[in-house]
Write a protein that holds these residues in place. Structure first.
Motif, PDB file in Angstrom:
ATOM      1  N   TRP A 110       0.853  -1.185   0.000  1.00 35.10           N
ATOM      2  CA  TRP A 110       0.000   0.000   0.000  1.00 35.10           C
ATOM      3  C   TRP A 110       0.892   1.239   0.000  1.00 35.10           C
ATOM      4  O   TRP A 110       1.834   1.356   0.773  1.00 35.10           O
ATOM      5  CB  TRP A 110      -0.899  -0.038   1.247  1.00 35.10           C
ATOM      6  CG  TRP A 110      -1.915   1.070   1.317  1.00 35.10           C
ATOM      7  CD1 TRP A 110      -2.540   1.673   0.280  1.00 35.10           C
ATOM      8  CD2 TRP A 110      -2.397   1.688   2.497  1.00 35.10           C
ATOM      9  NE1 TRP A 110      -3.405   2.632   0.712  1.00 35.10           N
ATOM     10  CE2 TRP A 110      -3.355   2.649   2.101  1.00 35.10           C
ATOM     11  CE3 TRP A 110      -2.168   1.493   3.853  1.00 35.10           C
ATOM     12  CZ2 TRP A 110      -4.039   3.443   3.002  1.00 35.10           C
ATOM     13  CZ3 TRP A 110      -2.868   2.272   4.737  1.00 35.10           C
ATOM     14  CH2 TRP A 110      -3.787   3.244   4.334  1.00 35.10           C
ATOM     15  N   ALA A 111       0.570   2.188  -0.849  1.00 31.39           N
ATOM     16  CA  ALA A 111       1.414   3.379  -1.005  1.00 31.39           C
ATOM     17  C   ALA A 111       1.479   4.214   0.261  1.00 31.39           C
ATOM     18  O   ALA A 111       2.495   4.875   0.541  1.00 31.39           O
ATOM     19  CB  ALA A 111       0.909   4.225  -2.177  1.00 31.39           C
ATOM     20  N   LEU A 112       0.357   4.236   1.026  1.00 30.59           N
ATOM     21  CA  LEU A 112       0.341   5.058   2.246  1.00 30.59           C
ATOM     22  C   LEU A 112       0.777   4.279   3.490  1.00 30.59           C
ATOM     23  O   LEU A 112       0.706   4.798   4.606  1.00 30.59           O
ATOM     24  CB  LEU A 112      -1.071   5.604   2.475  1.00 30.59           C
ATOM     25  CG  LEU A 112      -1.613   6.534   1.378  1.00 30.59           C
ATOM     26  CD1 LEU A 112      -3.037   6.971   1.695  1.00 30.59           C
ATOM     27  CD2 LEU A 112      -0.709   7.755   1.230  1.00 30.59           C
ATOM     28  N   GLY A 113       1.208   3.051   3.334  1.00 31.66           N
ATOM     29  CA  GLY A 113       1.580   2.229   4.491  1.00 31.66           C
ATOM     30  C   GLY A 113       2.740   2.810   5.294  1.00 31.66           C
ATOM     31  O   GLY A 113       2.701   2.873   6.519  1.00 31.66           O
ATOM     32  N   TYR A 114       3.793   3.250   4.586  1.00 30.66           N
ATOM     33  CA  TYR A 114       4.973   3.782   5.284  1.00 30.66           C
ATOM     34  C   TYR A 114       4.664   5.065   6.064  1.00 30.66           C
ATOM     35  O   TYR A 114       4.951   5.152   7.267  1.00 30.66           O
ATOM     36  CB  TYR A 114       6.108   4.018   4.291  1.00 30.66           C
ATOM     37  CG  TYR A 114       7.310   4.673   4.908  1.00 30.66           C
ATOM     38  CD1 TYR A 114       8.165   3.944   5.747  1.00 30.66           C
ATOM     39  CD2 TYR A 114       7.584   6.020   4.672  1.00 30.66           C
ATOM     40  CE1 TYR A 114       9.256   4.554   6.319  1.00 30.66           C
ATOM     41  CE2 TYR A 114       8.683   6.627   5.251  1.00 30.66           C
ATOM     42  CZ  TYR A 114       9.520   5.896   6.078  1.00 30.66           C
ATOM     43  OH  TYR A 114      10.597   6.504   6.650  1.00 30.66           O
ATOM     44  N   PRO A 115       4.047   6.087   5.381  1.00 24.11           N
ATOM     45  CA  PRO A 115       3.749   7.297   6.160  1.00 24.11           C
ATOM     46  C   PRO A 115       2.761   7.031   7.288  1.00 24.11           C
ATOM     47  O   PRO A 115       2.855   7.647   8.349  1.00 24.11           O
ATOM     48  CB  PRO A 115       3.178   8.265   5.117  1.00 24.11           C
ATOM     49  CG  PRO A 115       2.817   7.427   3.951  1.00 24.11           C
ATOM     50  CD  PRO A 115       3.728   6.246   3.957  1.00 24.11           C
ATOM     51  N   LEU A 116       1.815   6.107   7.078  1.00 24.91           N
ATOM     52  CA  LEU A 116       0.860   5.821   8.148  1.00 24.91           C
ATOM     53  C   LEU A 116       1.559   5.191   9.357  1.00 24.91           C
ATOM     54  O   LEU A 116       1.247   5.538  10.499  1.00 24.91           O
ATOM     55  CB  LEU A 116      -0.224   4.874   7.633  1.00 24.91           C
ATOM     56  CG  LEU A 116      -1.301   4.488   8.664  1.00 24.91           C
ATOM     57  CD1 LEU A 116      -2.046   5.725   9.156  1.00 24.91           C
ATOM     58  CD2 LEU A 116      -2.282   3.484   8.072  1.00 24.91           C
ATOM     59  N   SER A 117       2.498   4.290   9.126  1.00 20.93           N
ATOM     60  CA  SER A 117       3.214   3.661  10.248  1.00 20.93           C
ATOM     61  C   SER A 117       4.025   4.702  11.024  1.00 20.93           C
ATOM     62  O   SER A 117       4.093   4.675  12.259  1.00 20.93           O
ATOM     63  CB  SER A 117       4.106   2.549   9.740  1.00 20.93           C
ATOM     64  OG  SER A 117       5.107   3.053   8.877  1.00 20.93           O
ATOM     65  N   ILE A 118       4.632   5.645  10.272  1.00 20.16           N
ATOM     66  CA  ILE A 118       5.401   6.705  10.940  1.00 20.16           C
ATOM     67  C   ILE A 118       4.481   7.561  11.807  1.00 20.16           C
ATOM     68  O   ILE A 118       4.791   7.902  12.952  1.00 20.16           O
ATOM     69  CB  ILE A 118       6.141   7.572   9.911  1.00 20.16           C
ATOM     70  CG1 ILE A 118       7.202   6.746   9.154  1.00 20.16           C
ATOM     71  CG2 ILE A 118       6.792   8.766  10.593  1.00 20.16           C
ATOM     72  CD1 ILE A 118       8.281   6.191  10.043  1.00 20.16           C
ATOM     73  N   VAL A 119       3.289   7.905  11.225  1.00 19.60           N
ATOM     74  CA  VAL A 119       2.328   8.724  11.980  1.00 19.60           C
ATOM     75  C   VAL A 119       1.867   7.991  13.231  1.00 19.60           C
ATOM     76  O   VAL A 119       1.762   8.574  14.317  1.00 19.60           O
ATOM     77  CB  VAL A 119       1.134   9.108  11.074  1.00 19.60           C
ATOM     78  CG1 VAL A 119       0.034   9.742  11.914  1.00 19.60           C
ATOM     79  CG2 VAL A 119       1.597  10.051   9.988  1.00 19.60           C
ATOM     80  N   LEU A 120       1.598   6.683  13.103  1.00 21.73           N
ATOM     81  CA  LEU A 120       1.168   5.901  14.262  1.00 21.73           C
ATOM     82  C   LEU A 120       2.253   5.880  15.348  1.00 21.73           C
ATOM     83  O   LEU A 120       1.962   5.987  16.553  1.00 21.73           O
ATOM     84  CB  LEU A 120       0.835   4.480  13.824  1.00 21.73           C
ATOM     85  CG  LEU A 120      -0.466   4.287  13.049  1.00 21.73           C
ATOM     86  CD1 LEU A 120      -0.596   2.849  12.579  1.00 21.73           C
ATOM     87  CD2 LEU A 120      -1.669   4.677  13.915  1.00 21.73           C
ATOM     88  N   MET A 121       3.493   5.732  14.939  1.00 19.77           N
ATOM     89  CA  MET A 121       4.584   5.748  15.909  1.00 19.77           C
ATOM     90  C   MET A 121       4.624   7.060  16.680  1.00 19.77           C
ATOM     91  O   MET A 121       4.716   7.088  17.920  1.00 19.77           O
ATOM     92  CB  MET A 121       5.925   5.517  15.209  1.00 19.77           C
ATOM     93  CG  MET A 121       6.114   4.145  14.615  1.00 19.77           C
ATOM     94  SD  MET A 121       7.730   4.007  13.797  1.00 19.77           S
ATOM     95  CE  MET A 121       7.558   2.430  12.978  1.00 19.77           C
ATOM     96  N   VAL A 122       4.541   8.176  15.941  1.00 25.10           N
ATOM     97  CA  VAL A 122       4.613   9.497  16.576  1.00 25.10           C
ATOM     98  C   VAL A 122       3.408   9.725  17.478  1.00 25.10           C
ATOM     99  O   VAL A 122       3.536  10.226  18.608  1.00 25.10           O
ATOM    100  CB  VAL A 122       4.721  10.594  15.499  1.00 25.10           C
ATOM    101  CG1 VAL A 122       4.636  11.973  16.148  1.00 25.10           C
ATOM    102  CG2 VAL A 122       6.021  10.453  14.717  1.00 25.10           C
ATOM    103  N   VAL A 123       2.224   9.331  17.000  1.00 22.51           N
ATOM    104  CA  VAL A 123       1.006   9.561  17.784  1.00 22.51           C
ATOM    105  C   VAL A 123       1.038   8.766  19.088  1.00 22.51           C
ATOM    106  O   VAL A 123       0.754   9.291  20.167  1.00 22.51           O
ATOM    107  CB  VAL A 123      -0.244   9.201  16.950  1.00 22.51           C
ATOM    108  CG1 VAL A 123      -1.483   9.178  17.838  1.00 22.51           C
ATOM    109  CG2 VAL A 123      -0.420  10.201  15.823  1.00 22.51           C
TER     110      VAL A 123
END
Length: 327
Positions: free
Chosen positions: A299-312
């Motif tokens: 999924w194209a948004l998988g990487y940025p989403l994982s980063i956002v989840l980590m930060v959140v």
């Protein structure tokens, strides 16, 4: 023999300097004079000669030769043997130094053996010679010189107690200011206070024993009053020393409590940061597994989403722990 004071009182009134100890012994035996002698660190052989000259008990001489005696008062026939511990507070090093003085008191002689005196070599002779200006006390004989010795040493305890009190006040200020090595300083002070108690506590029983024997050994009323005055000072000093010991015990308890509290705070911080780092680590571990069939792997948004989840997750946990005052 290292003699720092050698005086003879004729008819218990006029002090006359003696040229030698042999001259002193002769005058005591022939004219009934009273001798006042102060010796600075004599050898065992010199003490033996003194014992023969003044008929001193061998056990008292043995104790005096060996040294390192506790404060005490013992009677051998007509002779009193007393051990006292002079003290000096050294302000530059903030330590207490102790000495040792032995006194032999007979009907016609007073002999002070100075094993060590941190106040200086002239402290004891100076205390004994001031008796010359008090005819009413000089007439009391060697017992009055024993009072002069007690009075001088007990008066010297007052500045020692003041110095210890100032050090304890500094410790109380340092406890809550995070100064390093506070525990070590408390233990050092505690040891000094214990040594101070060992020097002062026995004096109370010694002076009370002198008071009980006042009538039996014909101590003048004025001299009894002066010994009671010294006893009052001793009681004040020992009460202060007891207070110092209690304060230092409390300081040790508080220091241990503060150290435990600091350790708990450090544990909370470490645990909090571990929890904060756990969420990103968990997400990274899951998505770091090399499986071909895995949701969102392509999924194209998988990487940025994982980063956002980590930060959140990390931010949420940081806010929670901050609210609980873990940081």
């Amino acid at each position: 023999m290292p003699v720092s004071l050698n005086t003879v009182y004729v008819d218990q009134i006029a002090p006359v300097p003696a040229s030698s100890l042999d001259d002193t012994v002769r005058m005591v035996r022939e004219s009934g004079a009273s001798a006042c002698i102060c010796l600075d660190q004599p050898t065992a052989e010199e003490l033996g000669d003194l014992a023969v000259a003044f008929d001193l008990h061998e056990l008292a001489i043995e104790d005096s030769a060996l040294g390192h005696q506790r404060p005490k008062l013992e009677r051998y026939g007509d002779t009193l043997f007393a051990v006292l511990k002079p003290a000096l507070y050294v302000d530059a090093d903030e330590v207490v130094e102790f000495g040792e003085v032995h006194a032999f008191v007979g009907p016609q002689f007073f002999i002070a053996v100075v094993k060590a005196d941190p106040r200086g070599p002239n402290a004891i002779p100076r205390a004994l010679t001031r008796m010359s200006g008090k005819p009413g006390l000089v007439s009391a004989g060697p017992q009055a010189q024993l009072w002069a010795l007690f009075d001088s040493i007990v008066d010297g305890y007052q500045p020692v107690a003041d110095g210890l009190e100032e050090d304890i006040n500094q410790i109380e200020d340092q406890l809550f200011s995070g100064v390093a090595n506070t525990s070590k300083r408390i233990y050092e002070l505690f040891g000094e206070v214990v040594d101070f108690q060992r020097a002062t506590r026995p004096l109370r029983l010694m002076l009370e024993a002198l008071h009980r024997g006042a009538d039996k050994y014909h101590m003048p009323v004025e001299l009894q009053r002066r010994f009671r005055d010294v006893l009052d000072h001793v009681i004040q000093i020992t009460d202060r020393a007891d207070t110092f010991r209690t304060l230092l015990q409390n300081a040790l308890t508080v220091d241990a409590t503060l150290a435990q509290q600091k350790q708990n705070d450090d544990t909370k911080r470490i645990s909090g940061w571990a929890a904060i780092l756990f969420a990103p680590t968990l997400i990274a571990a899951i998505y770091g597994m090399n499986f071909d069939h895995m949701p969102e792997l392509h999924w194209a948004l998988g990487y940025p989403l994982s980063i956002v989840l980590m930060v959140v997750f990390a931010a949420v946990l940081w806010v929670v722990f901050k609210a609980k005052r873990w940081f």
